[in-house]
Design an enzyme around this catalytic site. Structure first.
Site, PDB file in Angstrom:
ATOM      1  N   HIS A  18       0.834  -1.204   0.000  1.00  0.00           N
ATOM      2  CA  HIS A  18       0.000   0.000   0.000  1.00  0.00           C
ATOM      3  C   HIS A  18       0.866   1.250   0.000  1.00  0.00           C
ATOM      4  CE1 HIS A  18       0.578  -1.348   4.196  1.00  0.00           C
ATOM      5  NE2 HIS A  18       0.678  -0.047   4.488  1.00  0.00           N
ATOM      6  N   CYS A  41     -30.347  14.698 -25.322  1.00  0.00           N
ATOM      7  CA  CYS A  41     -31.374  14.217 -26.249  1.00  0.00           C
ATOM      8  C   CYS A  41     -31.465  15.203 -27.405  1.00  0.00           C
ATOM      9  CB  CYS A  41     -32.726  14.061 -25.548  1.00  0.00           C
ATOM     10  SG  CYS A  41     -33.465  15.599 -24.946  1.00  0.00           S
TER      11      CYS A  41
END
Length: 637
Positions: free
Chosen positions: A67, A176
């Site tokens: 880590h 749209c």
């Protein structure tokens, strides 16, 4: 926030072949980078090695948890690798390792500690670890992780820190063709789905008023995935190298959770821009021929509408403010005020065909297509042809149909030009869009329109004569069909086909057709609102509360307000709305109502011919539809 949300399928690998520590770390870093949250891969790798030098991350039982906490990580993530054969990770480790979980954490806060604590709690279960080692593939492995975390912690977050501050996990763009209702409904549903899934999301809307909530470069760099729910072109190059889910705007409304999950699952394909950095716009999704044609058509319609709506309403107001008795042949221009309104409105209305053709061509061939389509649309409006230029006849406007043809022919011709000149020397690249495309394109479309204008003009005249010759029963039937079409798919292709027919008829002076179309589109939301108001037992509490909004949407001619209700119960809602809209459209024709404005709803009623009967048509259609719907629906418990 749960650990499983920091994994993805793309960042998970089983049966990895590695011979030593360096090869394993290289593989894990490559997996981590797929999250799109590491701005400097080499710097992150150095941080991993620096942590290993401080103290080995081998935790026993063949498990290693490398880590690093570093500024090159924009948001936390996890990567998991299971080796095909165990390796000796460090010389002094008690046994070999085959299971690796790598943690990437940003500098702010102590997220790495919280992540590590929960991860180690899960890995302390020997039975769980054994199951991980036996998992057949990445999907099964992630499923085991999800199940184990759910059993031990439920939905409890592993941290109290606000992870969203480190960036959004998912970004989305909705668009749209008209940029009014579907765009914002998809955005809202994606936002709600993100909240319910616990996944931070930001949605950019490409609506009629331009892009809102625009995604920044920093947000794009930090996100895990992108959702494009659009039926028109959006700017795609900015997402180069990111996992992108490309779909229709309707899926953003109906399947938001599925889209978000796919964006972070690792299954979404990585988008590679053809012209990275150019700012060009590419097709929103791979579509069939019919869908592609529809998208190009709607691009032209959406850009044309403001000219038609604004100009049409001004022309309608000119007739409203004029005095017919002064000079019937000059109606609309008899008074100074009326003349001002009609002149300004006429100029705006006159741009209808050039703008329509121009933006259809632009949708097909990008910017080089705009000028070619615009010129073709202007010639369609003028009616010029080889016959008229030679003095053998008068110009005959091809009208709406000729402009449509000009847009498509012009756009695809420019595409052909692009391919034909693609192998020209690179030094001439700047010359192609500035000289070759406009010069050759304009000449071609001009000659083409001169040939086709008389034919399209004849067809246009035939359609106008047919509409004029229709008797009472035929007109009523036409009104019923057009009105019903407006309710079939609530703003979809069938709705748009009826609307385009109404606009085309409006351009030819058939004002009764547009009246039937608009009243048919106003009915569906009002049907929902009336049913929710007067038959409350048929609806849930949320549906009743939202029903009032549909009064406003219906009166404003926004048919899309019905979509959530139609999606939830299509078998009952759609037929009821179609019947109500068909009745309203038929009554509008029966009463001889006319409308010169192609939009506006109740706000343009003063310009309607026979407005009281038009209102009656709206009321009757809405009431019939609401009663039918309420009779079909069962009571809600």
């Amino acid at each position: 926030m749960r650990l499983i949300e920091l994994f993805s399928r793309r960042a998970t690998a089983v049966n990895v072949k590695a011979k030593n520590k360096d090869q394993v770390i290289d593989k894990l870093v490559d997996l981590q980078v797929t999250h799109g949250n590491i701005t400097d891969k080499e710097a992150y790798k150095k941080a991993i090695y620096a942590r290993e030098e401080e103290f080995s991350t081998y935790v026993g039982d063949g498990i290693v948890v490398p880590h690093a906490r570093t500024e090159v990580v924009t948001r936390p993530s996890l990567a998991l690798a299971r080796l095909a054969e165990p390796i000796q990770y460090n010389e002094d480790d008690e046994d070999k390792a085959d299971l690796f979980v790598m943690i990437a954490a940003p500098m702010n806060g102590s997220l790495h500690v919280d992540i590590l604590a929960r991860m180690m709690t899960l890995l302390a279960d020997e039975d769980f670890v054994e199951k991980l080692r036996k998992a057949k593939d990445e999907d099964e492995l992630l499923g085991l992780l999800d199940k184990a975390e759910q059993e031990k912690f439920g939905d409890e977050s592993f941290t109290q820190e606000e992870i969203a501050s480190a960036g959004y996990r998912v970004l989305a763009v909705t668009a749209c063709p008209t940029g009014i209702a579907h765009t914002y409904m998809a955005a809202e549903n994606l936002q709600k789905a993100g909240q319910s899934l616990g996944i931070s999301i930001k949605v950019e809307t490409n609506g009629s008023g331009g892009a809102k909530n625009v995604l920044t470069d920093e947000e794009i760099a930090a996100c895990e995935g992108v959702v494009i729910a659009a039926d028109k072109n959006v700017e795609m190059d900015r997402f180069d190298g990111k996992p992108v889910v490309i779909t229709r705007v309707a899926d953003g409304i109906h399947k938001p959770e599925e889209l978000i999950k796919r964006a972070v699952s690792g299954d979404a394909p990585v988008y590679h821009a053809k012209n990275a950095g150019s700012g060009s716009k590419e097709p929103a999704a791979k579509q069939g021929f019919g869908s592609t044609i529809y998208k190009h058509l709607m691009n032209g319609i959406s850009h044309m509408l403001p000219f038609v709506v604004g100009g049409g309403i001004l022309i309608a107001l000119a007739f409203l403010l004029d005095d017919y008795s002064i000079n019937p042949s000059n109606f609309g221009m008899n008074t100074p005020v009326a003349a001002v309104f009609k002149t300004i409105g006429g100029v705006s209305f006159g741009f209808m065909l050039p703008v329509l053709a121009g933006f259809i061509a632009m949708s097909i061939a990008d910017r080089p297509g705009l000028v070619v389509g615009f010129v073709g649309g202007a010639i369609a409006a003028s009616g010029d042809s080889f016959v008229s230029l030679l003095g053998n006849g008068d110009p005959v406007s091809g009208g709406f149909l000729a402009a449509l043809l000009a847009g498509f022919v012009g756009g695809y011709f420019v595409l052909l030009l692009k391919k034909a000149t693609d192998k020209m020397p690179k030094a001439m690249d700047g010359l192609r869009p500035m000289l070759i495309y406009p010069l050759v394109g304009i000449l071609f479309i001009g000659a083409f329109m001169f040939l086709i204008n008389p034919v399209m003009g004849a067809i246009n005249t035939w359609i106008a004569n047919l509409l004029n010759s229709m008797g009472g029963s035929s007109k009523i039937l036409l009104g019923a069909v057009l009105g019903g079409m407006m309710s079939v798919d609530m703003g979809g292709p069938i709705n748009k086909a009826a609307y385009v027919f109404g606009v085309a008829a409006l351009g030819s002076g058939q004002y009764d057709v547009m009246a039937a179309v608009m009243v048919g589109g106003m009915v569906p939301p009002i049907v929902i609102a009336l049913s929710a108001t007067f038959f409350p037992k048929k609806w849930t509490k949320d549906e009743r509360n939202n029903g009032f909004v549909n009064y406003i949407m219906g009166l404003c001619f926004i048919t899309e307000g019905t979509i959530p209700y139609a999606a939830a119960d299509p078998i009952r809602v759609i037929p009821s709305c179609v019947v109500g809209s068909a009745i309203a459209g038929a009554l509008s024709m029966l009463f001889g109502c006319t409308l010169m404005a192609p939009h506006g709803g109740v706000f343009v009623f003063p310009t309607v011919g026979n407005p009281l009967m038009y209102l009656l048509a709206l009321v009757v259609g809405s009431v019939v539809g609401a009663v039918m719907l309420s009779l079909l629906k069962k009571n809600k418990q």
